[in-house]
Design an enzyme around this catalytic site. Structure first.
Site, PDB file in Angstrom:
ATOM      1  N   SER A 150      22.132 -22.209  18.780  1.00  0.00           N
ATOM      2  CA  SER A 150      22.861 -21.018  18.366  1.00  0.00           C
ATOM      3  C   SER A 150      23.324 -20.214  19.572  1.00  0.00           C
ATOM      4  O   SER A 150      24.081 -20.707  20.392  1.00  0.00           O
ATOM      5  CB  SER A 150      22.007 -20.181  17.415  1.00  0.00           C
ATOM      6  OG  SER A 150      22.748 -19.145  16.825  1.00  0.00           O
ATOM      7  N   ASP A 305      29.608 -16.901  18.002  1.00  0.00           N
ATOM      8  CA  ASP A 305      28.634 -17.379  18.970  1.00  0.00           C
ATOM      9  C   ASP A 305      28.879 -18.882  19.166  1.00  0.00           C
ATOM     10  O   ASP A 305      29.768 -19.467  18.534  1.00  0.00           O
ATOM     11  CB  ASP A 305      27.209 -17.054  18.516  1.00  0.00           C
ATOM     12  CG  ASP A 305      26.804 -17.805  17.263  1.00  0.00           C
ATOM     13  OD1 ASP A 305      27.708 -18.235  16.509  1.00  0.00           O
ATOM     14  OD2 ASP A 305      25.598 -17.958  17.012  1.00  0.00           O
ATOM     15  N   ASP A 307      27.673 -21.771  18.237  1.00  0.00           N
ATOM     16  CA  ASP A 307      27.719 -22.736  17.137  1.00  0.00           C
ATOM     17  C   ASP A 307      28.499 -22.197  15.945  1.00  0.00           C
ATOM     18  O   ASP A 307      28.530 -22.823  14.884  1.00  0.00           O
ATOM     19  CB  ASP A 307      26.315 -23.179  16.723  1.00  0.00           C
ATOM     20  CG  ASP A 307      25.512 -22.095  16.017  1.00  0.00           C
ATOM     21  OD1 ASP A 307      25.682 -20.910  16.381  1.00  0.00           O
ATOM     22  OD2 ASP A 307      24.714 -22.420  15.127  1.00  0.00           O
ATOM     23  N   ASP A 309      28.172 -19.739  13.827  1.00  0.00           N
ATOM     24  CA  ASP A 309      27.605 -19.263  12.569  1.00  0.00           C
ATOM     25  C   ASP A 309      27.455 -17.745  12.545  1.00  0.00           C
ATOM     26  O   ASP A 309      27.067 -17.178  11.527  1.00  0.00           O
ATOM     27  CB  ASP A 309      26.274 -19.950  12.244  1.00  0.00           C
ATOM     28  CG  ASP A 309      25.139 -19.603  13.199  1.00  0.00           C
ATOM     29  OD1 ASP A 309      25.403 -18.997  14.259  1.00  0.00           O
ATOM     30  OD2 ASP A 309      23.986 -19.950  12.885  1.00  0.00           O
TER      31      ASP A 309
END
Length: 584
Positions: A150, A305, A307, A309
């Site tokens: 993340s 961010d 990734d 999400d």
């Protein structure tokens, strides 16, 4: 553990490590005699929890490496076969982001699944985490694994797991999977096929590009206003992550022609060369976005961010300056927009977490919508939404957590920074069509449903004693709960670990699962919530106050007064924390 036993354990791990790179790394640590480093690497196994695995890359069981990934996947595969008998026909989706070691971890995951007889449905290139979660449901797979850390710093990577319902796992699956992993043989004995062998046996199947196309089509259907515009100028940053091409395609399809990207951060790069900490909330992370926005005179800045999400938003204030919206403000805007302007198909349902603003609950109450406040983590929002849909027939409209996580609708059963960005742009276009700014719309909401101001403070305690320090602070507040915080009286206490809520002499049982969280509710609608981070060596404090504007008073004046009260409240609480064991 004494130094001799520690060295023996480390040597046994090194011999079983299937990756020569981390094997050599551990050999160097052993040769250096650095027992502190060695002890940290072998302080225990990297804990498999409801968020899967996340840790620093390196050698040893307390790090992210190929040995850990292979053993984790073997344990997971055997658990899935015991729990979901048709997993061998449905398969498991495997996705990855652009971090260091993500290709290797994804390949190992697929190859171990294949060796266990489970088809690995593999994305051939980098994908956002929400696209992996979408593919799980779209392909009717039994589970999904996403290799990502993340928004953590570049030295991290992780292993995120989704269950067959499309949501992240919740107890008891986490503990049972962890037990299955513990029973797995040493890493060099874990069976895995080569990619070629897995393909030959039809146990490595590449996910077609059409799945991504279907995801984009589905999120375009989440828009309410539904009309892009060339009057709205948007700047977007992928933060060196995997969201860039997906956002470009989504915005182009939606008709937002003045869509500009931060070129220096658009391509995936696991070293994150322009930001030390690739989290839009971190100081300096949005500097390039701000500079780009001023150059092109953007109305709106959107940031994912790495990734993709999470979503961060900047919008222009009354003076024309770009201001970062808090996670709660974005959540309130999206929640109100979807509740009031979206299509109704039954009773709408919205949800947030116990550390997010109470304002969404107030809005839901005022509008007659179903509302839930759940534990921190999107897994709880998604699973609660599924539960209410099954039992009550509610229509899940929106969920959010203040840490920049949002999900509009049910396309993805997790937070989704791509669809949230698209819907926010749709909201901004709707505002513009009404002659109102985004912040003007927020003021409309606050005048109708209440003005809430909030802030968060994080304190990091790294090293071997960090967890003990954090535990000491939490237990200090349990032993000696404050009667007041500054000038504000504490009217009730909720301890989610013990499951008790206390108001005066009255004690009630909480219905949420146990969690190491404490919340104090204060007179006048204030609240402070304490919890340790689940992924970092931090303790987090969440503060919120409600302010009532005076007759004829502008909202800006009321907000300024509230911010002053909030700062005094924060200062008083941090002083209390130091009295209960927090270092200065």
């Amino acid at each position: 553990m004494d130094s001799t036993a520690l060295r023996e354990q480390a040597e046994a791990w090194r011999k079983a490590d299937p990756d020569p790179t981390t094997g050599e790394e551990l050999a160097r640590v052993l040769a250096s005699g650095d027992t502190v480093d060695l002890a940290d690497r072998f302080a225990g196994n990297l804990e498999f929890g409801t968020a899967g695995l996340r840790g620093v890359l390196g050698a040893g069981p307390n790090r992210m490496n190929r040995a850990v990934v292979r053993r984790t996947t073997a344990g997971l595969a055997r658990y899935l076969k015991a729990q979901i008998p048709d997993v061998v026909s449905r398969g498991v989706v495997v996705g990855r982001d652009g971090r260091r070691m993500s290709p290797e971890f994804a390949e190992d995951t697929a190859c171990v699944l294949a060796a266990e007889g489970i088809p690995a449905l593999v994305f051939p290139s980098l994908v956002p985490t929400p696209v992996t979660a979408f593919a799980l449901l779209h392909l009717n797979a039994a589970a999904a694994v996403m290799i990502t850390a993340s928004h953590n710093p570049p030295e991290y990577n992780g292993y995120k797991l989704y269950w067959s319902n499309g949501a992240q796992i919740i107890p008891p699956h986490d503990k049972r999977i962890a037990a299955a992993i513990d029973a797995v043989e040493p890493a060099n004995q874990v069976r895995l096929l080569t990619p070629a062998e897995a393909r030959e046996k039809n146990l490595w199947r590449e996910i077609p590009a059409s799945v991504g196309d279907d995801y984009l089509k589905a999120i375009l259907g989440l828009r309410v206003h539904g009309r892009g515009t060339d009057a709205l100028s948007i700047v977007y940053t992928a933060m060196h992550g995997v969201g860039g091409t997906w956002m470009e395609r989504a915005m182009k399809s939606a008709g937002f022609t003045r869509f500009h990207t931060v070129a220096e951060q658009q391509q995936p790069d696991g070293t994150f060369p322009t930001v030390r900490f690739p989290n839009p909330e971190e100081p300096g992370a949005m500097d390039l976005s701000l500079a780009t926005a001023e150059r092109v005179k953007a109305d709106l800045v959107l940031a994912n961010d790495p990734d993709a999400d999470r979503l961060a938003v900047m919008a222009r204030d009354a003076a024309g300056a770009l201001r970062m919206l808090t996670g709660n403000e974005v959540g309130v805007l999206l929640g109100h927009y979807l509740l009031t302007q979206g299509t109704k198909r039954g009773r709408p349902h919205v949800a947030t977490t116990i550390v997010s603003s109470v304002q969404l609950g107030q809005i839901a109450k005022d509008l007659g919508a179903a509302f839930d406040e759940v534990l921190t983590g999107f897994k709880w929002i998604a699973n609660r939404a599924l539960e209410r849909e099954r039992s009550e027939g509610t229509q899940f409209v929106f969920g959010y957590e203040e840490a920049l996580g949002y999900t509009p609708g049910t396309v993805v059963r997790d937070k989704d920074g791509v669809s949230a960005a698209l819907v926010f742009a749709d909201l901004a276009a709707w505002c513009q069509s009404r002659g109102v700014t985004v912040l003007g719309y927020l003021e409309e909401i606050q005048r109708r449903h209440g003005l809430f101001v909030g802030a968060q403070r994080n304190f990091t305690f790294s090293g071997p004693g960090g967890a003990q320090t954090i535990s000491g602070i939490m237990e200090g507040f349990r032993r000696a709960p404050p009667a007041k915080v500054g000038a504000l009286t504490v009217v009730s206490l909720k301890d989610y670990k013990t499951g008790e809520a206390r108001t005066g002499d009255q004690v009630e049982r909480l219905t949420l699962p146990p969690s190491n969280v404490i919340a104090y509710e204060l007179e006048g609608g204030g609240r402070v919530t304490l919890r340790p981070s689940g992924t970092e060596p931090k303790i987090k404090y969440y503060f919120e106050l409600k302010e009532t504007p005076g007759a004829g008073e502008s909202l800006a004046q009321a907000r300024a007064r509230a911010e002053g009260r909030l700062q005094a409240f924060i200062d008083a609480f941090v002083t209390l924390a130091r009295d209960r064991g927090q270092p200065a």
